[in-house]
Motif scaffolding. Structure first.
Motif, PDB file in Angstrom:
ATOM      1  N   MET A  42       1.006  -1.234  -0.075  1.00 54.85           N
ATOM      2  CA  MET A  42      -0.058   0.342   0.068  1.00 54.85           C
ATOM      3  C   MET A  42       1.263   1.418  -0.206  1.00 54.85           C
ATOM      4  O   MET A  42       0.336   2.601   0.442  1.00 54.85           O
ATOM      5  N   GLY A  43       2.146   1.082   0.384  1.00 56.07           N
ATOM      6  CA  GLY A  43       2.978   2.293   0.168  1.00 56.07           C
ATOM      7  C   GLY A  43       3.061   2.715   1.346  1.00 56.07           C
ATOM      8  O   GLY A  43       4.547   3.607   0.974  1.00 56.07           O
ATOM      9  N   VAL A  44       3.760   2.075   2.481  1.00 56.78           N
ATOM     10  CA  VAL A  44       4.003   2.051   4.075  1.00 56.78           C
ATOM     11  C   VAL A  44       5.339   2.111   3.802  1.00 56.78           C
ATOM     12  O   VAL A  44       5.676   0.899   3.361  1.00 56.78           O
ATOM     13  N   ASN A  45       6.567   2.946   4.187  1.00 53.22           N
ATOM     14  CA  ASN A  45       7.503   2.235   3.860  1.00 53.22           C
ATOM     15  C   ASN A  45       8.719   3.023   5.152  1.00 53.22           C
ATOM     16  O   ASN A  45       9.618   2.082   5.333  1.00 53.22           O
ATOM     17  N   TYR A  46       7.937   2.721   6.421  1.00 52.69           N
ATOM     18  CA  TYR A  46       8.811   2.963   7.601  1.00 52.69           C
ATOM     19  C   TYR A  46       7.832   2.112   8.440  1.00 52.69           C
ATOM     20  O   TYR A  46       6.476   2.444   9.040  1.00 52.69           O
ATOM     21  N   ILE A  47       8.524   1.714   9.577  1.00 57.12           N
ATOM     22  CA  ILE A  47       7.850   0.884  10.539  1.00 57.12           C
ATOM     23  C   ILE A  47       8.981   1.318  12.010  1.00 57.12           C
ATOM     24  O   ILE A  47       9.897   0.928  11.637  1.00 57.12           O
ATOM     25  N   ASP A  48       7.764   1.497  12.647  1.00 52.53           N
ATOM     26  CA  ASP A  48       8.550   1.498  14.381  1.00 52.53           C
ATOM     27  C   ASP A  48       8.731   0.785  14.927  1.00 52.53           C
ATOM     28  O   ASP A  48       7.302  -0.348  15.040  1.00 52.53           O
ATOM     29  N   THR A  49       9.677  -0.444  15.660  1.00 51.52           N
ATOM     30  CA  THR A  49       9.958  -1.615  15.880  1.00 51.52           C
ATOM     31  C   THR A  49      10.451  -1.599  17.509  1.00 51.52           C
ATOM     32  O   THR A  49      11.333   0.338  17.522  1.00 51.52           O
ATOM     33  N   ALA A  50      10.543  -2.608  18.633  1.00 51.90           N
ATOM     34  CA  ALA A  50      11.526  -2.544  19.871  1.00 51.90           C
ATOM     35  C   ALA A  50      11.421  -3.327  19.877  1.00 51.90           C
ATOM     36  O   ALA A  50      10.509  -4.232  20.325  1.00 51.90           O
ATOM     37  N   PRO A  51      12.959  -4.394  20.781  1.00 46.02           N
ATOM     38  CA  PRO A  51      12.850  -5.239  21.675  1.00 46.02           C
ATOM     39  C   PRO A  51      12.006  -5.288  22.773  1.00 46.02           C
ATOM     40  O   PRO A  51      11.708  -7.064  22.667  1.00 46.02           O
ATOM     41  N   ASP A  52      11.660  -4.864  23.892  1.00 49.80           N
ATOM     42  CA  ASP A  52      10.381  -4.748  24.306  1.00 49.80           C
ATOM     43  C   ASP A  52       8.684  -4.881  24.091  1.00 49.80           C
ATOM     44  O   ASP A  52       7.968  -4.565  24.550  1.00 49.80           O
ATOM     45  N   TYR A  53       8.897  -5.078  22.108  1.00 50.18           N
ATOM     46  CA  TYR A  53       7.358  -5.266  21.924  1.00 50.18           C
ATOM     47  C   TYR A  53       6.547  -6.043  21.458  1.00 50.18           C
ATOM     48  O   TYR A  53       6.390  -6.260  20.520  1.00 50.18           O
ATOM     49  N   GLY A  54       7.010  -6.946  22.276  1.00 47.22           N
ATOM     50  CA  GLY A  54       6.463  -8.990  22.594  1.00 47.22           C
ATOM     51  C   GLY A  54       7.303  -9.254  20.818  1.00 47.22           C
ATOM     52  O   GLY A  54       8.088  -9.057  21.763  1.00 47.22           O
ATOM     53  N   ARG A  55       6.876 -10.092  20.325  1.00 48.46           N
ATOM     54  CA  ARG A  55       7.265 -10.711  18.893  1.00 48.46           C
ATOM     55  C   ARG A  55       7.261  -9.485  17.896  1.00 48.46           C
ATOM     56  O   ARG A  55       7.857 -10.371  16.979  1.00 48.46           O
ATOM     57  N   SER A  56       7.102  -8.434  18.129  1.00 47.46           N
ATOM     58  CA  SER A  56       7.377  -7.092  17.132  1.00 47.46           C
ATOM     59  C   SER A  56       8.675  -7.328  15.693  1.00 47.46           C
ATOM     60  O   SER A  56       8.121  -8.162  14.548  1.00 47.46           O
ATOM     61  N   GLU A  57       9.463  -7.530  16.625  1.00 45.68           N
ATOM     62  CA  GLU A  57      11.120  -7.484  16.126  1.00 45.68           C
ATOM     63  C   GLU A  57      11.197  -8.796  15.172  1.00 45.68           C
ATOM     64  O   GLU A  57      11.218  -8.627  14.052  1.00 45.68           O
ATOM     65  N   ASP A  58      10.632  -9.961  16.215  1.00 43.92           N
ATOM     66  CA  ASP A  58      10.826 -11.300  15.482  1.00 43.92           C
ATOM     67  C   ASP A  58       9.803 -10.850  14.420  1.00 43.92           C
ATOM     68  O   ASP A  58      10.653 -11.702  13.188  1.00 43.92           O
ATOM     69  N   ASN A  59       8.440 -11.179  14.203  1.00 38.41           N
ATOM     70  CA  ASN A  59       7.831 -10.990  13.024  1.00 38.41           C
ATOM     71  C   ASN A  59       7.844 -10.141  11.724  1.00 38.41           C
ATOM     72  O   ASN A  59       7.345 -10.663  11.732  1.00 38.41           O
ATOM     73  N   LEU A  60       8.528  -9.270  12.155  1.00 41.58           N
ATOM     74  CA  LEU A  60       9.448  -7.906  10.937  1.00 41.58           C
ATOM     75  C   LEU A  60      10.785  -8.633  10.270  1.00 41.58           C
ATOM     76  O   LEU A  60      10.597  -9.002   9.338  1.00 41.58           O
TER      77      LEU A  60
END
Lengths: 397, 309
Positions: A71-89
């Motif tokens: 859809m054109g989104v090109n920036y993602i904000d994550t963090a090590p303590d956002y659950g499994r956010s980094e793993d999923n990314l």
């Protein structure tokens, strides 16, 4: 593959399967997919980010990032303590590639559901270790931006964290090694947010800042933004929905979310905003806001929201009540933890953070005069909200 | 499927409701401490473990005062079948009293599946750990299940003894080999140990698939997932609604049949081919299997196992 071919192949693969299509035309759905309409420069970084960007705090599915990118989104904000956010990314990056089309921002902090943002005065190696961990989880050899995150949390002594020589040294090494490109700084507030953000903007070390910014925010933030623009420091906005309370509010056909985003993005100093996206419906709805102007209808929608929720919403970064409390209770932090608990569905995280506070809100219910309430310039029902927050967040018997 | 078992499958939906709605509402009338009548499981907790000692006596909570300890979160546990909670604090022998470094919360959930429900919800984002029947840990917290017990440990300091303390607690609790009924329907071959999880919402980023029990598989090096969730609607209505929503997202959706059970097959640009079959008021699914033939074969196996045929 055409729809007819798909059904045919499906029926063949399944043997007894009927192969009858379900639902409306997929072509119509695909055509109606929204897309990002605006990309804006992020300070002096040379990057341009989508005005509506991906808040990865609840990223539960790698494919959601792929949908967002399409859809054109090109920036993602994550963090090590956002659950499994980094793993999923990281799984997304491994499976779908296109790493060069995605700007990835993460944080200096510990990994895990109960992780904690790094305190100041840590050895240089600790900062490097954290980023190396992020690189592993993200399946990438570089991170676009690393944040010194959540400035203003935890009371005083924040400069130690903001301008830690070890942190700066670690970042310089990471940058030289090509593992991190830009240094950024963020604040949800509540303590000294504007002051710390201004320091981040003027100190010369940070390429961009990310701060809470919404239509219910107190008014000094634009000063920080103007200074950032003058110095070429980029600005990303977060907490743009002012507490994200349920709001079936709309004027002139524009949804509350779209009106709130348009308010944030009307400031040209803001490169883009990050908003938590946890499913396709959120993603689609939020991306539809891209490029929308702020109109009279937008203002009418926000006015309705203010009327409904103003006295329930503690303005991030304000902190005017802090000096008024005779017990030294960190009112703003506790109200924010209460918001995490009640509005964001992050109950355990909120309770754990509350448990770490030395001064809790157990005395607030019986506090005579409630000076915090008198000190609040926005008429927030501080005493009642503190009592509720304590009841919800208490960890001690 | 028995009514009792079907009821258990409602747990995920109840969890979401409890956490997001009821769990937020605080009733001051419940703030009346009275441990009388709650037996607790204090006898199971060691006085000393991992070089730490228990501070004072353990505290016991029941349904009537659980709010005192997990304010706003008590309904979550009660909806899962909570019986009692025993809380103990542990500290190094030399540390000053009143500032425990670790807390151990031992929940008697009445049945292993209830304990799993609690663990599955609370372990989001944590790493699998070799603790009890199933366990997870992070830097400052650890949790595991052993039989009907759900045990949660938190550290309020550096947490250096957390893993050792968790292992000591796990070995102090009775092990129950009866397994978890929610996973009894899943084929056993290739099921990854500790590969079970519970996804409360937004499974595959889809807001209409919630309360999912998921099992990871590894068959001859191929990694894939099977899952199931309770159907809120009649299968035809759910299939139609799902089909509409997926097609709006650009996916291809077709009716399918797996071992005689009605289902759907989805081909999605992002998730690949995946399938659902509707059996006994629940949806069984599989995703990330290499090709559609293998997917269909697994779905047949899954349906047969779940329907007892």
């Amino acid at each position: 593959m055409k729809r007819r071919e798909f059904i045919k192949s499906t029926a063949a693969a399944l043997g007894a399967a009927a192969g009858v299509s379900i639902g409306g035309s997929s072509a119509a759905g695909a055509e109606s997919s929204p897309s990002i309409k605006a990309y804006r420069p992020l300070g002096r970084t040379g990057l341009k980010i989508s005005d509506i960007s991906f808040g990865g705090g609840k990223l539960a599915s790698p494919s959601l990032v792929a949908r967002a990118m399409d859809m054109g989104v090109n920036y993602i904000d994550t963090a090590p303590d956002y659950g499994r956010s980094e793993d999923n990314l990281g799984e997304h990056i491994k499976k779908y590639g296109r790493r060069d089309k995605l700007i990835v921002a993460t944080k200096f902090c510990d990994y895990g559901a109960y992780g904690q943002h790094l305190a100041g005065n840590l050895p240089e190696s600790k900062y490097i270790e954290m980023v190396e961990g992020s690189l592993r989880r993200l399946n990438t050899d570089y991170i676009d931006a690393v944040f010194v995150h959540a400035m203003g949390e935890g009371g005083h002594g924040q400069e130690d964290r903001l301008l830690s020589e070890n942190m700066l040294g670690a970042f310089a090494k990471l940058k030289k090694a090509g593992k991190a490109r830009f240094l950024a700084c963020s604040s949800h507030g509540p303590n000294r947010m504007e002051e710390l953000m201004m320091k981040a903007v003027t100190c010369g070390h940070f390429d961009y800042v990310m701060m809470a910014h919404n239509f219910m925010q107190f008014p000094k933030i634009p000063d920080v933004m103007a200074e950032a623009a003058r110095r070429g420091v980029g600005v990303v906005a977060m907490k743009t929905l002012a507490g994200a309370r349920e709001a079936n509010i709309s004027a002139g056909g524009q949804s509350f979310e779209h009106a709130a985003f348009a308010w944030v993005l009307k400031n040209p100093a803001v490169a883009g905003l990050v908003v938590t996206m946890s499913n396709v419906r959120d993603l689609t709805h939020y991306v539809q806001a891209s490029g929308q102007p702020f109109t009279q209808q937008s203002q009418a929608t926000l006015d309705q929201y203010m009327a409904a929720h103003s006295a329930e919403y503690c303005r991030t970064g304000c902190g005017d009540c802090l000096s008024a409390c005779p017990e030294g209770v960190d009112v703003a932090s506790i109200l924010r933890y209460g918001m995490y608990f009640a509005d964001y569905g992050e109950e355990k995280k909120a309770m754990a953070q509350y448990a770490r506070l030395e001064k809790k809100a157990d005395a607030c219910a019986d506090c005579a005069g409630a000076p915090c309430q008198a000190a609040c310039p926005y008429g927030v029902h501080v005493q009642r909200l503190m009592t509720m927050a304590h009841q919800e967040l208490s960890f001690q018997a | 499927m028995s009514a009792a078992r079907a009821g258990l499958l409602l747990i995920p939906a109840l969890i979401a409701v409890a956490v997001y709605i009821d769990g937020q509402r605080y009733d001051p009338a419940t703030l009346k401490f009275d441990a009388t009548g709650h037996a607790g499981a204090g006898a199971l907790l060691p006085m000393e473990a991992a070089g730490l000692r228990m501070e004072g006596a353990s505290r016991i909570y029941g349904k009537d005062n659980l709010f005192e300890y997990v304010n706003g979160h008590a309904e979550f546990f009660i909806s899962l079948g909570f019986k009692s909670l025993t809380v103990a604090a542990y500290s190094p022998p030399a540390s000053p009293p009143g500032k425990p470094e670790y807390t151990v919360d031992l929940y008697d959930m009445g049945a292993p599946e209830n304990a799993f429900g609690a663990l599955a919800q609370e372990s989001a984002g944590m790493d699998p750990a070799d603790l009890g029947a199933m366990g997870f840990s992070s830097g400052r917290a650890a949790m595991f299940i052993a039989g009907k017990y759900y045990c949660k440990l938190d550290s309020f300091g550096a947490g250096g003894k957390l893993a050792e303390l968790a292992r000591a607690m796990a070995s102090a609790l009775p092990e129950d080999e009866t397994g978890l009924p929610q996973f009894a329907d899943f084929p056993k071959t290739g099921a990854v140990k500790n590969g079970r999880s519970f996804k409360r919402e937004d499974y595959m980023g889809l807001d209409f698939i919630q309360g999912v029990f998921e099992q990871e598989y590894d068959r001859a090096g191929e990694r894939f997932f099977a899952f199931k969730f309770k159907l809120g609607d009649a299968r035809e209505a759910f299939a139609q609604k799902t089909g509409d929503a997926l097609k709006e997202m650009g996916a291809e959706v077709a009716q399918a049949a797996f071992a005689g059970a009605m289902g759907i097959l989805v081909r999605d640009k992002y998730e690949g081919s995946w399938a659902l079959a509707f059996v006994n008021g629940q949806a069984l699914g599989a995703r990330q299997i290499g090709d559609e033939k293998a997917l269909a074969a697994f779905m047949e196996e899954f349906v047969k196992k779940a329907s007892g045929s």
